[in-house]
Enzyme design. Structure first.
Site, mmCIF file in Angstrom:
data_model
loop_
_atom_site.group_PDB
_atom_site.id
_atom_site.type_symbol
_atom_site.label_atom_id
_atom_site.label_comp_id
_atom_site.label_asym_id
_atom_site.label_seq_id
_atom_site.Cartn_x
_atom_site.Cartn_y
_atom_site.Cartn_z
ATOM 1 N N LYS A 111 0.836 -1.206 0.000
ATOM 2 C CA LYS A 111 0.000 0.000 0.000
ATOM 3 C C LYS A 111 0.868 1.252 0.000
ATOM 4 O O LYS A 111 0.559 2.236 -0.669
ATOM 5 C CB LYS A 111 -0.936 0.017 1.221
ATOM 6 C CG LYS A 111 -2.023 -1.037 1.173
ATOM 7 C CD LYS A 111 -3.292 -0.478 0.544
ATOM 8 C CE LYS A 111 -4.293 -1.532 0.117
ATOM 9 N NZ LYS A 111 -4.866 -2.316 1.209
ATOM 10 N N LYS A 194 -4.189 -12.578 -8.631
ATOM 11 C CA LYS A 194 -5.347 -12.442 -7.742
ATOM 12 C C LYS A 194 -6.396 -11.491 -8.301
ATOM 13 O O LYS A 194 -6.057 -10.442 -8.824
ATOM 14 C CB LYS A 194 -4.835 -11.901 -6.395
ATOM 15 C CG LYS A 194 -5.883 -11.837 -5.319
ATOM 16 C CD LYS A 194 -5.389 -11.070 -4.117
ATOM 17 C CE LYS A 194 -6.521 -10.231 -3.568
ATOM 18 N NZ LYS A 194 -6.123 -9.198 -2.657
ATOM 19 N N LYS A 197 -10.108 -5.667 -6.378
ATOM 20 C CA LYS A 197 -10.816 -4.456 -6.801
ATOM 21 C C LYS A 197 -9.882 -3.411 -7.397
ATOM 22 O O LYS A 197 -10.175 -2.796 -8.409
ATOM 23 C CB LYS A 197 -11.526 -3.831 -5.604
ATOM 24 C CG LYS A 197 -12.832 -4.521 -5.307
ATOM 25 C CD LYS A 197 -13.427 -4.023 -4.002
ATOM 26 C CE LYS A 197 -12.860 -4.792 -2.827
ATOM 27 N NZ LYS A 197 -13.747 -4.899 -1.689
HETATM 28 P P1 TYM Z 1 -11.244 -7.366 1.488
HETATM 29 O O1 TYM Z 1 -12.286 -6.321 1.631
HETATM 30 O O2 TYM Z 1 -10.088 -7.075 0.593
HETATM 31 O O3 TYM Z 1 -11.878 -8.728 1.010
HETATM 32 C C1 TYM Z 1 -12.962 -9.355 1.692
HETATM 33 C C2 TYM Z 1 -12.783 -10.861 1.710
HETATM 34 O O4 TYM Z 1 -12.646 -11.362 0.375
HETATM 35 C C3 TYM Z 1 -11.464 -12.162 0.293
HETATM 36 N N1 TYM Z 1 -10.858 -12.009 -1.049
HETATM 37 C C4 TYM Z 1 -10.432 -13.052 -1.791
HETATM 38 N N2 TYM Z 1 -10.420 -14.378 -1.545
HETATM 39 C C5 TYM Z 1 -9.937 -15.171 -2.509
HETATM 40 N N3 TYM Z 1 -9.460 -14.716 -3.709
HETATM 41 C C6 TYM Z 1 -9.441 -13.396 -3.986
HETATM 42 N N4 TYM Z 1 -9.008 -12.969 -5.166
HETATM 43 C C7 TYM Z 1 -9.941 -12.489 -3.006
HETATM 44 N N5 TYM Z 1 -10.078 -11.135 -2.941
HETATM 45 C C8 TYM Z 1 -10.639 -10.866 -1.740
HETATM 46 C C9 TYM Z 1 -10.528 -11.614 1.359
HETATM 47 O O5 TYM Z 1 -9.582 -12.583 1.741
HETATM 48 C C10 TYM Z 1 -11.496 -11.288 2.459
HETATM 49 O O6 TYM Z 1 -11.780 -12.443 3.201
HETATM 50 N N6 TYM Z 1 -8.694 -6.838 5.748
HETATM 51 C C11 TYM Z 1 -9.902 -7.392 5.158
HETATM 52 C C12 TYM Z 1 -11.180 -6.883 5.787
HETATM 53 C C13 TYM Z 1 -11.221 -7.081 7.244
HETATM 54 C C14 TYM Z 1 -11.447 -8.321 7.921
HETATM 55 C C15 TYM Z 1 -11.397 -8.012 9.300
HETATM 56 C C16 TYM Z 1 -11.679 -9.630 7.495
HETATM 57 C C17 TYM Z 1 -11.058 -6.121 8.174
HETATM 58 N N7 TYM Z 1 -11.152 -6.684 9.422
HETATM 59 C C18 TYM Z 1 -11.580 -9.000 10.273
HETATM 60 C C19 TYM Z 1 -11.879 -10.604 8.462
HETATM 61 C C20 TYM Z 1 -11.826 -10.291 9.828
HETATM 62 C C21 TYM Z 1 -9.909 -7.018 3.699
HETATM 63 O O7 TYM Z 1 -9.303 -6.048 3.283
HETATM 64 O O8 TYM Z 1 -10.718 -7.798 2.927
#
Ligand code: TYM
Length: 330
Positions: A111, A194, A197
């Protein structure tokens, strides 16, 4: 009953990575666990969203999750910023988190490279906020994709550190959870590792069939295999990985056999893959707009979730305060 927590940042729409990486596991778990699902709107502040977008973005994700089948009467669904207790735990974890370990986090480094003019403290302490999200409910399991492994490792570390520091066994070390044996990573269609977004390589649950077909047909491929049973290069493996999650097993095996005997035609495979994605997402897409249109219902669900989440969070926080030494003076 064990507690499950999962979250997502409200930056855009849900894509196949979110769905197969996290939502599907959550859907299965909501019947058997105490499940809490939240929209991580504070986490998305690291990229300075516009004030007028804050509520709308959370509503979008809320509507999409409901359309996927998350049931607000079984699971608790809430918006992170409606549960201020999380911030107090975040503060305590920050007091025991070290600059060196936070700076070494891969996501922080990535980031910081992507937004060099805005390397803020929130970005640095992202893992402690995430640990607070999970541990505020003393969760045992967290359905997440493979990309969250390091953040999960940090959450376990802060749980352990708290326990050691105060000589207690208060927090469980939360485990990542995935439906398959290994963590899921849904690839992008542009040959990258991967679907994400910020990478512009996503298929969204809200995409209509024509858009899905167009995106899949444009996916990167190569000239095709020349030797039987050869290893698949990454761009091709990506298509097969997607097929493995969205298509029936025999479809996957059919194209795998065609790859192995070198008779595969990528056009046919992509057509099939596109149809299987349409079939998997169409029932969800049809429901999203109905949920989105009823903002009163979304507000009701968010309020119900916030009440339940705050109750669970304040229970943990009372105990944490007591352990740390903040005992009531009046
Ligand atoms: P975020 O918003 O990027 O994504 C949400 C969830 O989707 C999963 N994900 C994927 N899994 C497999 N392949 C992919 N290409 C892919 N892209 C996204 C992510 O692994 C996630 O499970 N830090 C987290 C949000 C968060 C969170 C938490 C999650 C904040 N606090 C506490 C669990 C528990 C995030 O940025 O996810």
């Amino acid at each position: 009953m064990e507690t499950v927590v999962s979250g997502i940042r409200p930056t855009g729409n849900l894509h196949l990575g979110n769905y197969y990486g996290a939502v599907k596991s959550f859907l299965q778990m909501q019947n058997d666990y105490n499940c809490l699902f939240f929209i991580a709107d504070w986490h998305s502040m690291t990229t300075r969203p516009k004030p007028e977008d804050i509520v709308r973005s959370s509503n979008t994700i809320l509507a999409e999750y409901l359309a996927c089948g998350i049931d607000p009467h079984k699971a608790t669904i809430y918006v992170q910023s409606d549960v201020p207790e999380v911030l107090e735990l975040y503060l305590y974890f920050n007091m025991n988190a070290y600059l060196g370990e936070l700076e070494r986090t891969t996501t922080f480094k990535e980031k910081a490279r992507k937004q060099p003019d805005n390397v803020n403290a929130g970005l640095l302490t992202y893992p402690t906020l995430m640990a607070a999200d999970i541990l505020i409910h003393r969760a045992a399991k967290v359905p997440v994709g493979k990309d969250q492994e390091q953040n999960m490792e940090m959450a376990r570390r802060y749980a352990r550190r708290f326990n050691t520091m105060y000589g207690v066994e208060f927090f469980k070390e939360p485990e990542s959870f995935s439906l398959s044996a290994k963590a899921v990573k849904i690839p992008g269609l542009d040959g990258s590792g991967k679907m994400g977004k910020s990478d512009g390589n996503c298929i969204y649950l809200i995409d209509d069939p024509a858009t899905i077909r167009k995106k899949v047909m444009k996916a990167v491929t190569d000239a095709g295999p020349t030797e039987p049973d050869s290893e698949k290069p990454e761009v091709i493996q990506n298509l097969f990985t997607l097929m493995e999650v969205v298509s029936p097993r025999d479809t996957y095996e059919y194209f795998d056999a065609k790859w192995r005997d070198c008779s595969i035609r990528y056009g046919d495979m992509k057509k099939q893959l596109a149809e299987d994605i349409v079939a998997a997402t169409e029932p969800i897409r049809e429901k999203i707009n109905a949920y989105l249109a009823d903002t009163d219902n979304l507000a009701r669900i968010a309020r119900m979730g916030a009440e339940k989440a705050r109750e669970s969070a304040s229970k943990t926080l009372d105990e944490v305060r007591h352990i740390i030494g903040f005992k009531p003076r009046f």
